[in-house]
Design a protein around this motif. Structure first.
Motif, PDB file in Angstrom:
ATOM      1  N   SER A 229       0.821  -1.213   0.000  1.00 27.20           N
ATOM      2  CA  SER A 229       0.000   0.000   0.000  1.00 27.20           C
ATOM      3  C   SER A 229       0.854   1.262   0.000  1.00 27.20           C
ATOM      4  O   SER A 229       0.530   2.241  -0.684  1.00 27.20           O
ATOM      5  N   VAL A 230       1.946   1.248   0.762  1.00 25.87           N
ATOM      6  CA  VAL A 230       2.858   2.398   0.744  1.00 25.87           C
ATOM      7  C   VAL A 230       3.449   2.571  -0.653  1.00 25.87           C
ATOM      8  O   VAL A 230       3.534   3.685  -1.172  1.00 25.87           O
ATOM      9  N   ARG A 231       3.851   1.472  -1.264  1.00 28.98           N
ATOM     10  CA  ARG A 231       4.378   1.532  -2.633  1.00 28.98           C
ATOM     11  C   ARG A 231       3.354   2.127  -3.579  1.00 28.98           C
ATOM     12  O   ARG A 231       3.675   2.988  -4.410  1.00 28.98           O
ATOM     13  N   TYR A 232       2.105   1.681  -3.471  1.00 29.79           N
ATOM     14  CA  TYR A 232       1.058   2.204  -4.349  1.00 29.79           C
ATOM     15  C   TYR A 232       0.891   3.712  -4.174  1.00 29.79           C
ATOM     16  O   TYR A 232       0.809   4.463  -5.155  1.00 29.79           O
TER      17      TYR A 232
ATOM     18  N   PHE B 110      11.126   1.826   1.216  1.00 23.40           N
ATOM     19  CA  PHE B 110      11.669   0.944   2.251  1.00 23.40           C
ATOM     20  C   PHE B 110      13.134   0.635   1.928  1.00 23.40           C
ATOM     21  O   PHE B 110      13.452   0.245   0.809  1.00 23.40           O
ATOM     22  N   ASP B 111      13.985   0.790   2.915  1.00 25.83           N
ATOM     23  CA  ASP B 111      15.411   0.562   2.754  1.00 25.83           C
ATOM     24  C   ASP B 111      15.751  -0.819   3.304  1.00 25.83           C
ATOM     25  O   ASP B 111      15.567  -1.086   4.497  1.00 25.83           O
ATOM     26  N   LEU B 112      16.248  -1.706   2.450  1.00 23.95           N
ATOM     27  CA  LEU B 112      16.575  -3.069   2.861  1.00 23.95           C
ATOM     28  C   LEU B 112      18.039  -3.237   3.254  1.00 23.95           C
ATOM     29  O   LEU B 112      18.512  -4.362   3.441  1.00 23.95           O
ATOM     30  N   ALA B 113      18.756  -2.139   3.427  1.00 23.40           N
ATOM     31  CA  ALA B 113      20.175  -2.223   3.752  1.00 23.40           C
ATOM     32  C   ALA B 113      20.427  -2.999   5.043  1.00 23.40           C
ATOM     33  O   ALA B 113      21.445  -3.694   5.160  1.00 23.40           O
ATOM     34  N   ASP B 114      19.541  -2.879   6.002  1.00 17.01           N
ATOM     35  CA  ASP B 114      19.719  -3.554   7.287  1.00 17.01           C
ATOM     36  C   ASP B 114      19.053  -4.929   7.343  1.00 17.01           C
ATOM     37  O   ASP B 114      18.871  -5.476   8.440  1.00 17.01           O
ATOM     38  N   TYR B 115      18.727  -5.477   6.177  1.00 11.54           N
ATOM     39  CA  TYR B 115      18.051  -6.773   6.113  1.00 11.54           C
ATOM     40  C   TYR B 115      18.822  -7.713   5.195  1.00 11.54           C
ATOM     41  O   TYR B 115      18.334  -8.113   4.136  1.00 11.54           O
ATOM     42  N   PRO B 116      20.040  -8.099   5.590  1.00 11.23           N
ATOM     43  CA  PRO B 116      20.870  -8.923   4.695  1.00 11.23           C
ATOM     44  C   PRO B 116      20.265 -10.279   4.376  1.00 11.23           C
ATOM     45  O   PRO B 116      20.422 -10.782   3.249  1.00 11.23           O
ATOM     46  N   ALA B 117      19.585 -10.906   5.334  1.00 16.28           N
ATOM     47  CA  ALA B 117      18.995 -12.225   5.066  1.00 16.28           C
ATOM     48  C   ALA B 117      17.900 -12.115   4.008  1.00 16.28           C
ATOM     49  O   ALA B 117      17.773 -12.985   3.140  1.00 16.28           O
ATOM     50  N   ILE B 118      17.123 -11.050   4.064  1.00 14.65           N
ATOM     51  CA  ILE B 118      16.093 -10.828   3.038  1.00 14.65           C
ATOM     52  C   ILE B 118      16.755 -10.602   1.686  1.00 14.65           C
ATOM     53  O   ILE B 118      16.315 -11.160   0.666  1.00 14.65           O
ATOM     54  N   ARG B 119      17.805  -9.808   1.646  1.00 11.18           N
ATOM     55  CA  ARG B 119      18.469  -9.533   0.364  1.00 11.18           C
ATOM     56  C   ARG B 119      19.027 -10.813  -0.259  1.00 11.18           C
ATOM     57  O   ARG B 119      18.909 -11.028  -1.468  1.00 11.18           O
ATOM     58  N   TRP B 120      19.635 -11.670   0.548  1.00 10.67           N
ATOM     59  CA  TRP B 120      20.152 -12.941   0.027  1.00 10.67           C
ATOM     60  C   TRP B 120      19.020 -13.829  -0.469  1.00 10.67           C
ATOM     61  O   TRP B 120      19.141 -14.498  -1.495  1.00 10.67           O
TER      62      TRP B 120
END
Length: 202
Positions: free
Chosen positions: A108-111, A175-185
């Protein structure tokens, strides 16, 4: 042939499009612009009363709506849906999480960010409620994925398909995924799966 009523930028539509492609199931995609009310016509609502995409018309004329119900239908009897009772329930668990705790905030935020001219009362709570809850959902995923490759068991499943859809474009909502390494992998592993297609591919 299966007909998929879709809107190309939609992560919910993408879930179905991605799974059908990965299962090598042919389908006809019919684009409907949700910003122009094309899913709110009397003709569409008569067939799909929730008035949203994705929606599917099967070969025999039967109709399905709600993205996670649709992907469960097509995943049945395939490696995308575990046969083990407990693991199947874990898949359902993550699909419910996606629709209740993840999609309402991240999608919803993206939209809202992608359609700044659309008037929507949720804008008043975008930064105070919606974005923090989106990060809460990402935190749940990060904690789970730190110790495993996939959301359920040892294999890629519709749980991964469902949560990948909006997580991989979360940056489009700020949303910044920099602090979510497991999600990025994990995002990289999903992207490397056979017959993967990007959200922009029709």
């Amino acid at each position: 042939m299966i007909r998929l009523y879709d809107y190309l930028p939609s992560g919910n539509g993408y879930k179905v499009r991605l799974l059908l492609t990965q299962l090598a199931i042919p389908f006809e995609r019919i684009e409907l612009n949700i910003t122009k009310g094309e899913t709110r016509t009397p003709e569409f609502l008569q067939r799909f009363p929730n008035g949203r995409i994705p929606a599917v018309e099967l070969d025999d004329g039967k109709l399905l709506f709600e993205s996670n119900a649709i992907i469960l239908y097509f995943a049945e009897g395939t490696p995308f849906l575990p046969a083990d009772r407990f693991q199947r329930t874990q898949v359902f668990q993550w699909l419910f999480f996606e629709q209740y705790s993840h999609e309402p905030y991240i999608a919803s935020v993206r939209y809202l960010m992608m359609h700044p001219d659309v008037q929507d009362p949720r804008r008043a709570i975008l930064e105070t409620l919606m974005r923090p809850r989106g990060y809460d959902a990402l935190g749940v995923m990060e904690g789970h994925l730190k110790s495993r490759e996939w959301l359920v068991g040892e294999h890629y499943s519709v749980a991964d398909v469902a949560l990948y859809a909006y997580t991989h474009v979360a940056d489009e909502g700020g949303f910044d995924l920099a602090d979510y390494p497991a999600i990025r992998w994990w995002l990289g592993r999903v992207k490397s799966q056979a017959r993967h297609i990007p959200i922009t591919q029709s």
